[in-house]
Motif scaffolding. Structure first.
Motif, short mmCIF file in Angstrom:
data_model
loop_
_atom_site.label_atom_id
_atom_site.label_comp_id
_atom_site.label_asym_id
_atom_site.label_seq_id
_atom_site.Cartn_x
_atom_site.Cartn_y
_atom_site.Cartn_z
N LYS A 1 0.96 6.47 -39.18
CA LYS A 1 1.02 7.12 -37.87
C LYS A 1 0.65 6.18 -36.73
CE LYS A 1 0.13 11.81 -39.55
NZ LYS A 1 -0.80 12.98 -39.49
N GLN A 2 -0.19 5.16 -37.01
CA GLN A 2 -0.61 4.26 -35.95
C GLN A 2 0.57 3.51 -35.34
OE1 GLN A 2 -3.76 4.00 -34.56
NE2 GLN A 2 -2.56 2.88 -33.04
N PHE A 3 1.52 3.11 -36.18
CA PHE A 3 2.69 2.40 -35.66
C PHE A 3 3.55 3.33 -34.81
CE2 PHE A 3 1.94 -0.08 -39.70
CZ PHE A 3 1.39 -1.17 -39.05
N LYS A 4 3.62 4.59 -35.20
CA LYS A 4 4.36 5.58 -34.40
C LYS A 4 3.68 5.80 -33.06
CE LYS A 4 6.36 10.22 -34.67
NZ LYS A 4 6.48 11.45 -35.50
N LYS A 5 2.34 5.84 -33.09
CA LYS A 5 1.57 6.01 -31.86
C LYS A 5 1.74 4.82 -30.93
CE LYS A 5 -3.08 7.37 -30.37
NZ LYS A 5 -4.47 7.65 -30.84
N ASN A 6 1.71 3.62 -31.50
CA ASN A 6 1.91 2.42 -30.70
C ASN A 6 3.29 2.41 -30.04
OD1 ASN A 6 -0.60 1.53 -31.46
ND2 ASN A 6 0.15 0.12 -33.03
N THR B 1 -8.78 2.85 -21.77
CA THR B 1 -8.30 3.84 -22.72
C THR B 1 -7.67 3.12 -23.90
OG1 THR B 1 -6.11 3.93 -21.70
CG2 THR B 1 -7.80 5.43 -20.81
N LYS B 2 -7.43 3.85 -24.97
CA LYS B 2 -6.78 3.23 -26.14
C LYS B 2 -5.39 2.71 -25.78
CE LYS B 2 -9.29 5.56 -29.83
NZ LYS B 2 -9.21 6.39 -31.06
N LYS B 3 -4.73 3.40 -24.87
CA LYS B 3 -3.41 2.96 -24.43
C LYS B 3 -3.50 1.62 -23.70
CE LYS B 3 0.68 4.53 -21.85
NZ LYS B 3 1.30 5.66 -21.13
N ASN B 4 -4.49 1.49 -22.82
CA ASN B 4 -4.67 0.23 -22.10
C ASN B 4 -5.19 -0.88 -23.00
OD1 ASN B 4 -3.68 0.55 -19.50
ND2 ASN B 4 -5.52 1.60 -18.79
N LYS C 1 4.97 5.00 -29.18
CA LYS C 1 4.91 5.98 -28.10
C LYS C 1 4.29 5.37 -26.85
CE LYS C 1 3.37 10.68 -27.08
NZ LYS C 1 2.61 11.87 -27.59
N TYR C 2 3.21 4.59 -27.02
CA TYR C 2 2.61 3.89 -25.88
C TYR C 2 3.64 3.01 -25.18
CZ TYR C 2 -2.16 5.02 -27.52
OH TYR C 2 -3.32 5.65 -27.90
N ASN D 1 7.16 -2.43 -34.15
CA ASN D 1 6.40 -1.23 -34.51
C ASN D 1 7.26 -0.20 -35.22
OD1 ASN D 1 3.42 -0.78 -33.73
ND2 ASN D 1 4.21 -1.93 -32.00
N GLU D 2 8.46 -0.02 -34.73
CA GLU D 2 9.32 0.99 -35.33
C GLU D 2 9.76 0.58 -36.73
OE1 GLU D 2 12.33 1.98 -32.39
OE2 GLU D 2 10.95 3.48 -31.59
#
Length: 209
Positions: A197-202, A158-161, A204-205, A187-188
């Motif tokens: 948004k990608q850094f925010k998503k990362n 998955t993208k998370k993995n 979150k992971y 990232n933050e």
């Protein structure tokens, strides 16, 4: 390459392995392998003449000229890969390692030390018929070094993995936790600076690993 990282890489190699170190640097991988396993097959390649010359000088100093072959090659383009069952690609960016993996079908064990773009490298491994069987962090001089071991096989990520590492996130060690926390902090800061948004998503992971 530092000794802590190189010692870990050496620990992942067996006496019966036939090794090609791609990106010869100083020739330390095959030299140290012959000190550990006098009958091992261990050669090295590099795309540039200068590191090959340094490696050659070090190999001559250790009187291993007849045992270690050196190749001038862009990745594995000019190497007979059928002679090897283990490829070490260390100290390069994930993009460069990904390009080498896609040059030829390396039906072998891969010992990888990417210095960047870990997510892309994991994705390339998965999409090119490799399975990650081991992943760890070697911390040295306050730098977190990702080491990935992969073999031929199927693995859906998955993208998370792809981002976290399928096995790294399961490893219970302080170095791994420190690595994730350091990455989260980075990232933050990037999200605040760029609002991407990608850094925010990362982040979150990382918070929900």
């Amino acid at each position: 390459m530092s000794y802590k990282r190189i010692n870990y890489i050496l620990s992942q190699i067996n006496e019966t392995d036939k090794v090609l170190d791609i990106g010869a640097d100083h020739g330390f991988v095959p030299i140290f392998l012959f000190k550990k396993y006098p009958k091992i097959v261990a050669d090295a390649s590099d795309v540039n003449k200068k590191p090959l010359a340094i490696a050659k000088a070090n190999i001559q100093k250790e009187k291993l000229t007849k045992k270690i072959n050196l190749f001038l090659s862009d990745g594995v383009k000019d190497v007979d890969i059928t002679k090897y069952n283990t490829f070490v690609i260390a100290g390069m960016g994930g993009n460069e390692i990904s390009k080498i993996i896609k040059q030829k079908k390396l039906k072998a064990k891969l010992i990888l030390h990417p210095t960047s773009n870990y997510q892309k490298l994991r994705k390339i491994l998965s999409s090119n018929g490799y399975k990650i069987i081991k992943e760890t962090i070697i911390k040295e001089r306050n730098i977190f070094n990702v080491i990935i071991i992969a073999i031929p096989g199927f693995q859906y990520l998955t993208k998370k993995n792809q981002y976290l590492g399928p096995l790294l996130r399961k490893e219970n060690s302080q170095d791994v936790e420190d690595y994730y926390q350091n990455t989260l902090n980075h990232n933050e800061k990037l999200f605040i600076k760029t609002n991407k948004k990608q850094f925010k998503k990362n982040s979150k992971y990382l918070k929900n690993k």
